[in-house]
Write a protein that holds these residues in place. Sequence first.
Motif, PDB file in Angstrom:
ATOM      1  N   VAL A   1       0.834  -1.195   0.000  1.00 52.49           N
ATOM      2  CA  VAL A   1       0.000   0.000   0.000  1.00 52.49           C
ATOM      3  C   VAL A   1       0.874   1.254   0.000  1.00 52.49           C
ATOM      4  O   VAL A   1       0.578   2.231  -0.693  1.00 52.49           O
ATOM      5  CB  VAL A   1      -0.987  -0.023   1.185  1.00 52.49           C
ATOM      6  CG1 VAL A   1      -1.684   1.315   1.371  1.00 52.49           C
ATOM      7  CG2 VAL A   1      -2.022  -1.132   0.992  1.00 52.49           C
ATOM      8  N   HIS A   2       1.962   1.222   0.739  1.00 52.04           N
ATOM      9  CA  HIS A   2       2.873   2.373   0.756  1.00 52.04           C
ATOM     10  C   HIS A   2       3.458   2.622  -0.638  1.00 52.04           C
ATOM     11  O   HIS A   2       3.500   3.767  -1.109  1.00 52.04           O
ATOM     12  CB  HIS A   2       3.986   2.154   1.777  1.00 52.04           C
ATOM     13  CG  HIS A   2       4.976   3.270   1.813  1.00 52.04           C
ATOM     14  ND1 HIS A   2       4.683   4.524   2.311  1.00 52.04           N
ATOM     15  CD2 HIS A   2       6.260   3.345   1.375  1.00 52.04           C
ATOM     16  CE1 HIS A   2       5.739   5.306   2.196  1.00 52.04           C
ATOM     17  NE2 HIS A   2       6.703   4.617   1.627  1.00 52.04           N
ATOM     18  N   ARG A   3       3.898   1.558  -1.306  1.00 52.90           N
ATOM     19  CA  ARG A   3       4.460   1.700  -2.662  1.00 52.90           C
ATOM     20  C   ARG A   3       3.409   2.226  -3.643  1.00 52.90           C
ATOM     21  O   ARG A   3       3.706   3.061  -4.492  1.00 52.90           O
ATOM     22  CB  ARG A   3       4.981   0.352  -3.171  1.00 52.90           C
ATOM     23  CG  ARG A   3       6.364  -0.018  -2.722  1.00 52.90           C
ATOM     24  CD  ARG A   3       6.892  -1.232  -3.481  1.00 52.90           C
ATOM     25  NE  ARG A   3       6.016  -2.391  -3.399  1.00 52.90           N
ATOM     26  CZ  ARG A   3       6.019  -3.291  -2.416  1.00 52.90           C
ATOM     27  NH1 ARG A   3       6.853  -3.155  -1.407  1.00 52.90           N
ATOM     28  NH2 ARG A   3       5.206  -4.311  -2.432  1.00 52.90           N
ATOM     29  N   THR A   4       2.189   1.747  -3.523  1.00 51.01           N
ATOM     30  CA  THR A   4       1.132   2.093  -4.473  1.00 51.01           C
ATOM     31  C   THR A   4       0.530   3.470  -4.203  1.00 51.01           C
ATOM     32  O   THR A   4       0.316   4.250  -5.128  1.00 51.01           O
ATOM     33  CB  THR A   4       0.006   1.036  -4.419  1.00 51.01           C
ATOM     34  OG1 THR A   4       0.572  -0.244  -4.688  1.00 51.01           O
ATOM     35  CG2 THR A   4      -1.087   1.339  -5.428  1.00 51.01           C
ATOM     36  N   ASP A   5       0.236   3.748  -2.923  1.00 52.74           N
ATOM     37  CA  ASP A   5      -0.542   4.938  -2.566  1.00 52.74           C
ATOM     38  C   ASP A   5       0.220   5.987  -1.761  1.00 52.74           C
ATOM     39  O   ASP A   5      -0.305   7.063  -1.537  1.00 52.74           O
ATOM     40  CB  ASP A   5      -1.762   4.544  -1.723  1.00 52.74           C
ATOM     41  CG  ASP A   5      -2.633   3.532  -2.394  1.00 52.74           C
ATOM     42  OD1 ASP A   5      -2.760   3.581  -3.634  1.00 52.74           O
ATOM     43  OD2 ASP A   5      -3.204   2.675  -1.697  1.00 52.74           O
ATOM     44  N   GLY A   6       1.382   5.612  -1.254  1.00 57.49           N
ATOM     45  CA  GLY A   6       2.092   6.544  -0.385  1.00 57.49           C
ATOM     46  C   GLY A   6       1.501   6.627   1.005  1.00 57.49           C
ATOM     47  O   GLY A   6       1.675   7.628   1.701  1.00 57.49           O
ATOM     48  N   TYR A   7       0.787   5.562   1.435  1.00 53.19           N
ATOM     49  CA  TYR A   7       0.275   5.516   2.811  1.00 53.19           C
ATOM     50  C   TYR A   7       0.986   4.387   3.528  1.00 53.19           C
ATOM     51  O   TYR A   7       1.010   3.265   3.021  1.00 53.19           O
ATOM     52  CB  TYR A   7      -1.229   5.266   2.879  1.00 53.19           C
ATOM     53  CG  TYR A   7      -1.684   5.048   4.317  1.00 53.19           C
ATOM     54  CD1 TYR A   7      -1.843   6.127   5.174  1.00 53.19           C
ATOM     55  CD2 TYR A   7      -1.890   3.773   4.823  1.00 53.19           C
ATOM     56  CE1 TYR A   7      -2.206   5.939   6.495  1.00 53.19           C
ATOM     57  CE2 TYR A   7      -2.252   3.577   6.146  1.00 53.19           C
ATOM     58  CZ  TYR A   7      -2.420   4.651   6.969  1.00 53.19           C
ATOM     59  OH  TYR A   7      -2.768   4.465   8.278  1.00 53.19           O
TER      60      TYR A   7
ATOM     61  N   ARG B   1       2.326   8.173   4.621  1.00 55.00           N
ATOM     62  CA  ARG B   1       3.129   9.156   3.887  1.00 55.00           C
ATOM     63  C   ARG B   1       4.600   9.013   4.243  1.00 55.00           C
ATOM     64  O   ARG B   1       5.461   9.076   3.387  1.00 55.00           O
ATOM     65  CB  ARG B   1       2.625  10.552   4.241  1.00 55.00           C
ATOM     66  CG  ARG B   1       3.246  11.703   3.519  1.00 55.00           C
ATOM     67  CD  ARG B   1       2.823  11.911   2.073  1.00 55.00           C
ATOM     68  NE  ARG B   1       1.446  11.668   1.751  1.00 55.00           N
ATOM     69  CZ  ARG B   1       0.501  12.586   1.621  1.00 55.00           C
ATOM     70  NH1 ARG B   1       0.779  13.848   1.812  1.00 55.00           N
ATOM     71  NH2 ARG B   1      -0.718  12.248   1.279  1.00 55.00           N
TER      72      ARG B   1
ATOM     73  N   PRO C   1      -4.287  -3.206  -3.424  1.00 56.84           N
ATOM     74  CA  PRO C   1      -4.766  -2.559  -4.648  1.00 56.84           C
ATOM     75  C   PRO C   1      -5.624  -3.450  -5.543  1.00 56.84           C
ATOM     76  O   PRO C   1      -6.616  -2.990  -6.096  1.00 56.84           O
ATOM     77  CB  PRO C   1      -3.468  -2.140  -5.349  1.00 56.84           C
ATOM     78  CG  PRO C   1      -2.511  -1.919  -4.221  1.00 56.84           C
ATOM     79  CD  PRO C   1      -2.851  -2.984  -3.208  1.00 56.84           C
TER      80      PRO C   1
ATOM     81  N   ARG D   1      -9.449  -3.685  -4.418  1.00 57.98           N
ATOM     82  CA  ARG D   1     -10.226  -2.461  -4.221  1.00 57.98           C
ATOM     83  C   ARG D   1     -11.480  -2.481  -5.095  1.00 57.98           C
ATOM     84  O   ARG D   1     -11.571  -3.200  -6.079  1.00 57.98           O
ATOM     85  CB  ARG D   1      -9.368  -1.245  -4.539  1.00 57.98           C
ATOM     86  CG  ARG D   1      -8.246  -1.160  -3.509  1.00 57.98           C
ATOM     87  CD  ARG D   1      -7.532   0.134  -3.520  1.00 57.98           C
ATOM     88  NE  ARG D   1      -6.484   0.068  -2.511  1.00 57.98           N
ATOM     89  CZ  ARG D   1      -5.348   0.700  -2.606  1.00 57.98           C
ATOM     90  NH1 ARG D   1      -5.118   1.481  -3.644  1.00 57.98           N
ATOM     91  NH2 ARG D   1      -4.447   0.594  -1.662  1.00 57.98           N
TER      92      ARG D   1
ATOM     93  N   ALA E   1      -6.263  12.719   0.612  1.00 58.10           N
ATOM     94  CA  ALA E   1      -6.587  11.314   0.343  1.00 58.10           C
ATOM     95  C   ALA E   1      -8.046  11.199  -0.111  1.00 58.10           C
ATOM     96  O   ALA E   1      -8.938  10.853   0.662  1.00 58.10           O
ATOM     97  CB  ALA E   1      -6.332  10.466   1.586  1.00 58.10           C
TER      98      ALA E   1
ATOM     99  N   ALA F   1      -9.850   9.133  -2.071  1.00 51.85           N
ATOM    100  CA  ALA F   1     -10.597   7.870  -2.016  1.00 51.85           C
ATOM    101  C   ALA F   1     -10.998   7.506  -0.591  1.00 51.85           C
ATOM    102  O   ALA F   1     -12.175   7.189  -0.342  1.00 51.85           O
ATOM    103  CB  ALA F   1      -9.810   6.750  -2.680  1.00 51.85           C
TER     104      ALA F   1
END
Length: 166
Positions: free
Chosen positions: A21-27, A29, A95, A98, A129, A131
Amino acid sequence: MHIRPKADSDGPGCLALLLEVHRTDGYPRYLPDDAPRFITPPYESAAWVAEEDGEIVGHVGVHEAAGDPILDAAQRATGLGAEQLAVIARLLVAPLTRRTGLGQALLETATSHARMRGRRAVLDVVQDAAAPIALYEANGWTRLEPLSLEVTDRNSLDLWVYLGPE
């Protein structure tokens, strides 16, 4: 997909989900140095994972409100003490899973848990954010106020504090 209480043995799967999730969305941060402690902090009072084909594809936790940065905002809005509040945190959805309703199901699982224990659910989310904000608002969460949270000496997060539905 199956949602169940998180077990100690879920640590590696939860960490893999967090990193994805960090790689995909930056969460989150700012990924902390101790990512395993981030996904399972000592102030976590309950947590659930979602599994699909033996792989962890979702996670949500409930944290104690005492000491949480959003406590003041939640108390101003509700008049409730820390022992009457529960912080919903670390909502993660892989991801590829979703748009299946999994995020909503995890959110409802954690919120229901808080309600059953006589606590009002609160959470925070970064202000950009879109979504997650759409998910919370579609599920009856109320935006309370902004909060700027210092994360490191040079970094801060601009958050919205939300109050869960009664």
